[in-house]
Motif scaffolding. Structure first.
Motif, PDB file in Angstrom:
ATOM      1  N   MET A 153       0.820  -1.202   0.000  1.00 51.58           N
ATOM      2  CA  MET A 153       0.000   0.000   0.000  1.00 51.58           C
ATOM      3  C   MET A 153       0.862   1.262   0.000  1.00 51.58           C
ATOM      4  N   PHE A 154       2.018   1.176   0.621  1.00 51.95           N
ATOM      5  CA  PHE A 154       2.695   2.431   0.921  1.00 51.95           C
ATOM      6  C   PHE A 154       4.057   2.555   0.274  1.00 51.95           C
ATOM      7  N   GLU A 155       4.478   1.522  -0.429  1.00 50.12           N
ATOM      8  CA  GLU A 155       5.757   1.594  -1.127  1.00 50.12           C
ATOM      9  C   GLU A 155       5.503   1.803  -2.602  1.00 50.12           C
ATOM     10  N   LEU A 156       6.091   2.840  -3.180  1.00 47.31           N
ATOM     11  CA  LEU A 156       5.967   3.032  -4.618  1.00 47.31           C
ATOM     12  C   LEU A 156       7.327   2.821  -5.268  1.00 47.31           C
ATOM     13  N   GLY A 157       7.318   2.232  -6.452  1.00 46.47           N
ATOM     14  CA  GLY A 157       8.564   2.066  -7.184  1.00 46.47           C
ATOM     15  C   GLY A 157       9.357   0.822  -6.834  1.00 46.47           C
ATOM     16  N   VAL A 158       8.694  -0.200  -6.318  1.00 49.47           N
ATOM     17  CA  VAL A 158       9.411  -1.441  -6.003  1.00 49.47           C
ATOM     18  C   VAL A 158       8.716  -2.645  -6.637  1.00 49.47           C
ATOM     19  N   VAL A 159       9.525  -3.632  -6.979  1.00 44.19           N
ATOM     20  CA  VAL A 159       9.025  -4.903  -7.513  1.00 44.19           C
ATOM     21  C   VAL A 159       9.578  -6.027  -6.657  1.00 44.19           C
ATOM     22  N   TYR A 160       8.703  -6.746  -5.990  1.00 41.71           N
ATOM     23  CA  TYR A 160       9.155  -7.920  -5.252  1.00 41.71           C
ATOM     24  C   TYR A 160       9.102  -9.121  -6.185  1.00 41.71           C
ATOM     25  N   ARG A 161      10.265  -9.724  -6.362  1.00 43.68           N
ATOM     26  CA  ARG A 161      10.328 -10.835  -7.312  1.00 43.68           C
ATOM     27  C   ARG A 161       9.970 -12.169  -6.678  1.00 43.68           C
ATOM     28  N   ASN A 162      10.285 -12.298  -5.397  1.00 43.79           N
ATOM     29  CA  ASN A 162      10.036 -13.582  -4.735  1.00 43.79           C
ATOM     30  C   ASN A 162       8.839 -13.488  -3.810  1.00 43.79           C
ATOM     31  N   ILE A 163       7.802 -14.188  -4.151  1.00 45.69           N
ATOM     32  CA  ILE A 163       6.643 -14.224  -3.271  1.00 45.69           C
ATOM     33  C   ILE A 163       6.314 -15.679  -2.992  1.00 45.69           C
TER      34      ILE A 163
ATOM     35  N   SER B 116       3.933  -0.146  -7.939  1.00 46.90           N
ATOM     36  CA  SER B 116       4.700  -1.253  -7.376  1.00 46.90           C
ATOM     37  C   SER B 116       4.108  -2.586  -7.792  1.00 46.90           C
ATOM     38  N   VAL B 117       4.928  -3.621  -7.661  1.00 45.08           N
ATOM     39  CA  VAL B 117       4.485  -4.978  -7.988  1.00 45.08           C
ATOM     40  C   VAL B 117       4.734  -5.883  -6.792  1.00 45.08           C
ATOM     41  N   ASN B 118       3.730  -6.694  -6.506  1.00 49.43           N
ATOM     42  CA  ASN B 118       3.812  -7.684  -5.426  1.00 49.43           C
ATOM     43  C   ASN B 118       3.994  -7.071  -4.037  1.00 49.43           C
ATOM     44  N   ILE B 119       3.298  -5.962  -3.826  1.00 52.20           N
ATOM     45  CA  ILE B 119       3.095  -5.481  -2.459  1.00 52.20           C
ATOM     46  C   ILE B 119       1.633  -5.765  -2.108  1.00 52.20           C
ATOM     47  N   PRO B 120       1.289  -5.772  -0.819  1.00 50.56           N
ATOM     48  CA  PRO B 120      -0.136  -5.923  -0.465  1.00 50.56           C
ATOM     49  C   PRO B 120      -0.921  -4.740  -1.021  1.00 50.56           C
ATOM     50  N   VAL B 121      -2.079  -5.021  -1.591  1.00 49.60           N
ATOM     51  CA  VAL B 121      -2.904  -3.948  -2.158  1.00 49.60           C
ATOM     52  C   VAL B 121      -4.347  -4.090  -1.671  1.00 49.60           C
ATOM     53  N   VAL B 122      -5.068  -2.989  -1.748  1.00 50.19           N
ATOM     54  CA  VAL B 122      -6.516  -3.036  -1.542  1.00 50.19           C
ATOM     55  C   VAL B 122      -7.170  -2.928  -2.913  1.00 50.19           C
ATOM     56  N   CYS B 123      -7.867  -3.984  -3.304  1.00 49.33           N
ATOM     57  CA  CYS B 123      -8.523  -4.025  -4.610  1.00 49.33           C
ATOM     58  C   CYS B 123     -10.024  -4.155  -4.382  1.00 49.33           C
ATOM     59  N   ALA B 124     -10.782  -3.159  -4.810  1.00 53.78           N
ATOM     60  CA  ALA B 124     -12.251  -3.193  -4.652  1.00 53.78           C
ATOM     61  C   ALA B 124     -12.623  -3.492  -3.207  1.00 53.78           C
ATOM     62  N   GLY B 125     -11.911  -2.862  -2.284  1.00 46.33           N
ATOM     63  CA  GLY B 125     -12.259  -2.954  -0.867  1.00 46.33           C
ATOM     64  C   GLY B 125     -11.700  -4.136  -0.120  1.00 46.33           C
ATOM     65  N   ALA B 126     -10.961  -5.026  -0.793  1.00 44.62           N
ATOM     66  CA  ALA B 126     -10.420  -6.213  -0.126  1.00 44.62           C
ATOM     67  C   ALA B 126      -8.896  -6.172  -0.137  1.00 44.62           C
ATOM     68  N   LEU B 127      -8.295  -6.586   0.969  1.00 42.98           N
ATOM     69  CA  LEU B 127      -6.847  -6.662   1.037  1.00 42.98           C
ATOM     70  C   LEU B 127      -6.369  -7.921   0.324  1.00 42.98           C
ATOM     71  N   VAL B 128      -5.467  -7.758  -0.623  1.00 43.82           N
ATOM     72  CA  VAL B 128      -4.890  -8.909  -1.324  1.00 43.82           C
ATOM     73  C   VAL B 128      -3.377  -8.866  -1.129  1.00 43.82           C
ATOM     74  N   THR B 129      -2.833  -9.933  -0.521  1.00 44.61           N
ATOM     75  CA  THR B 129      -1.401 -10.053  -0.310  1.00 44.61           C
ATOM     76  C   THR B 129      -0.844 -10.952  -1.413  1.00 44.61           C
ATOM     77  N   PRO B 130       0.320 -10.613  -1.978  1.00 44.48           N
ATOM     78  CA  PRO B 130       0.850 -11.447  -3.056  1.00 44.48           C
ATOM     79  C   PRO B 130       0.931 -12.920  -2.631  1.00 44.48           C
ATOM     80  N   GLY B 131       0.506 -13.798  -3.500  1.00 44.56           N
ATOM     81  CA  GLY B 131       0.502 -15.215  -3.193  1.00 44.56           C
ATOM     82  C   GLY B 131      -0.813 -15.728  -2.642  1.00 44.56           C
TER      83      GLY B 131
END
Lengths: 227, 227, 227, 227, 227, 227
Positions: free
Chosen positions: A1-11, A148-163
């Protein structure tokens, strides 16, 4: 949610076998089996009817009107993934179309869940590439700002954690935390096993009032019948 | 509207023959024949396209997120009824799915009109059980609070009294008071009879301006043509 | 926008050949080729899926709940036109149904784009008469007040001048100013020509990151990869 | 709901004394006292803050964009009435402004509740004439079509029968059926009497958990505390 | 609407004296005087109550989430202008705050009308800088993409040409084409002159039914009174 | 998000001093200082204007129409907290009123942020107890189902973890992760320090174009001026 500009490759992806089972039960049964949590808001609708998929989430956070990060996330897709795209503020622009779908599919993606708009609906329907989106719009996007890629996000009101596991169909989209997928799949299977007999009895005219033994609690709650 | 915790078992249903005729004309023609009143708000949409039904209303009032009363109303259904479900405040949760549909159909219901959410859309489509709802949602409901059955309700902005006739199709849902069904069915039949010839003339290129003799009133209202 | 009660009979229509080409590319490609302007708001949706048309605009401005001017505009339609209907304030009433569609088609119209409601959806689907609207509603309209025909209008947030070209499909509706149609059609053709090869490469697993040479600008913008 | 073109001159108004008492308690307490039914949808908002009124309903049904019937209803107003205006389909146009407010007040009206738009907000605020509406809009209306006066109407989702009591404030608008006003006023008074002591205890730091003896049922429902 | 990346420096502003007069009448009277056209959609609301301004439009078109062009438009402002900001697709982000307001005011702007979000509401209220917007949002914007200045734009559903007159107050925002300002101001003055006497008669209890001689046309339309 | 029926008693609150500083800067500056993330959706509005608070989050998850858990969360409040209430699906019911506010304040709460409805607005305004909500509604709630306290929640589209800092004012509500509060407060202070001089220069008529040296990048991007 709060990190911009990062890509986590390993999830760490949810258990594959359990994740795959979810599609058999569908979003509503899985949602019920999980205790009625984890549903994305019902404004998320499939762009074509009849798809039912389950997979593991790779996530992407974008700014409104800018789909640059969809090209970045493509590289992180593995077979069996579903891309979950969130935005920093609301936008109905068309972030995704048939070229990206071709790329996503080539990388192994099963579908896309996007809290924004989608386009090339006719092509995506022909390709049978499933998308759940909040809007359909021809309006294209720019490629100017980082998300960012593969950070936890809120999508349509739900928290989605990578994986995390996701299941999506005509009823909506449900997220299941990776750690709970096996347990939820088993609970869903148990619910399903239970429903066949119920359906037969209801079809024969037995009332839920009797089958579920509701008459007593309804009377206790004060329900009155008036002739 | 104002009584909670009661079930009226005896209601006076609209004339069956006249009610059955309404489906032939569809919602738009019936709405017109009734003087352009009685339409539920257009956010009510069919969960699958192509259904067209007419029937008599059994009504149910529920609290948001609680579908207990749908089991209570099932017992009050008779062949040819349409269940009309209203809520005390807005909710898009999935109050209704394939098990309840199985039960409703076994009791004789032709369909459901619900000012809330519906789920199991794929199963309901396969069953060809028609539902008009304001939303589709996997989110299930609890069974904890009492509402009422067969009291007058406001559903999607329209007053529905138990026993009223309803007609529903892809254009929407229209309620016809029980006392007016025969008159409205006849008016709809008259409209329909009138339309065949009109259609032929319009298809031949005759303008509505001439067929309906609109040129004079338009000029009287001040319409100017500019070359 | 500001003249009520007038009908302009002579309008300059966009180049026919270029206008006809737009349908081949669809709304999204044309929108992109035009620089991402000219899209009607995405609440405009087709009443049935799969239509794709392009044509020249004849416009009509109406008051909410009053479709009198649709009969006036019918007379101004020529082969290859699309009727664009705007309202002076928001309304979801059903201004248009199968009788008007019969008349419009007889006059040569390819379809209707209306910033209001439509009805007789089943009939219009059978006729394969395409309509893009903001709502579907059985509620009919009166014939009491004057609007105008073939004045510039704002329809779903976009300015449409009589004679402009429109392209509409499942992705939405795009307006192209008459003076720019040839240029936009050529730009769309160039885009399309370019896409076949791209699609093949993406399908083979090449990443957009590499194909579009995005890695360097992303790094310059500060994107970090974390293992 | 279903009669157009009629004005009922004689209606039975709710008990005046009980109706007048409702304003003292406000919309939320009355709504609670009535069993949590009878609330108009929360999109109905006061055009200026701080008003709190109760009165008897005179009702009017209008078509969208046409306020002719507001002049008809003015004649039916008596001292202590609140005008309740419903529409046959949604419209945000400005049906009501300061001239009509002057007339309504001269006839004895305490305020207006309208499921449409209002204008002249600055003048109405200066006049301290209270209005609850769904929108504010400069758009004026025509005077062309008939509706009805003093028939039952659905306003913002609630059924209002002529003569019913209404209470309205910053929290919203609640309708109380004429036959229940005395009972509801008494129940509201009982609630209110009860709240003073509660407020003092809560202000002193006593928890609702203890004051309402909730700990046991929460534990019974399975609530777990984790340190 | 269709040119991006251009700034028109020379525009023809509406007659200053007539434009200034509009504020005296307010949005609703001007809208009426103009024939009930030219109103921006009613979702446009003032961020603080009580302002009433009229001025000449300088226009700006921006992409969602990007306010770069607001700095460009600042230079084009002259004393007596109102900035009208339109977007290429919907966004509620906060494009405008107190620093830009300071700059706009220093250049002579009377206010801002923006089809997007605004922030720093408390500061803007203290400054008494009036803004009409569709949303309030803390979310800032980037400065990355070009729009245009002083091209015709569609703002909240209304076409605004650079130099047009605008009047805005608590009732909404109305645009008057530059060529019509004198005529509309005069018509508004005539309406206003007419209202004082009407108001006095209505306050004395005279009914609009009689003052406007409506009884006969209502009877002709079929209105029935029932005792 | 996924645990129901639990109350976490021990949470780690963000640094008090840094959290307290946030109120001085307000939501928009903090949001900017944090990199334009963490804003709750702009439908969250204060029930009265002018409040500006910052505090640490205690969170609560409830089912629609059921406020039982608000009594449970009250016990977990410490001085300087802001209660953040999330729902499992959308509801505008009035979950919170003046009695709960009295209790919350007695426990040390500074305010409430609720993704549902609020009531007793007049009393809360008199108490100067600040609430940010999505709706105002008289509709009360039941006390029947368990939610959770002090688990991570999604409130109005933003993830809030117990102990996070929040800042709320007329511009909206922003969440700052506990670990970042000091850094964000310092960044906000730096921004603020920077703004005074800018404001003076803009007030003196200096253009942002020059102050921010935008002319060159605008020209590079292709902006053309036309006289």
């Amino acid at each position: 949610m709060f990190e911009l500009g990062v890509v986590y490759r390993n999830i760490t992806r949810a258990d594959r076998a359990a994740t795959d089972e979810l599609a058999r039960f569908g979003a509503s049964t899985v949602h019920e089996a999980q205790g009625r949590v984890g549903l994305l808001k019902p404004y998320m609708r499939p762009i074509w009817a009849g798809a039912r998929i389950s997979g593991t989430a790779v996530t992407v956070l974008m700014h409104p009107g800018d789909n640059w990060m969809l090209h970045v996330v493509a590289e992180q897709i593995r077979l069996g993934d579903i891309v979950v795209a969130a935005l920093t503020s609301e936008s109905t622009d068309g972030f995704f179309g048939d070229l990206l779908a071709t790329s996503f599919r080539a990388r192994g993606a099963l579908g896309l869940v996007i809290d924004g708009g989608c386009r090339d609906v006719r092509d995506l329907t022909e390709m049978q590439f499933p998308v759940w989106s909040r809007a359909i719009s021809s309006k294209g996007t720019i490629k100017a700002t980082l998300g960012s890629v593969n950070i936890p996000v809120v999508c349509a009101g739900a928290l989605v954690t990578p994986g995390d596991a996701l299941v999506a169909d005509d009823d909506g989209v449900v997220v299941v935390p990776a750690a709970r997928v096996r347990q939820v799949a088993d609970a869903a299977a148990a619910r399903e096993a239970n429903e066949g007999e119920k359906r037969a009895r209801l079809a024969a005219g037995v009332l839920g009032l009797d089958m579920y033994k509701m008459r007593e609690p309804l009377a206790a709650a004060g329900l009155k019948y008036i002739d």
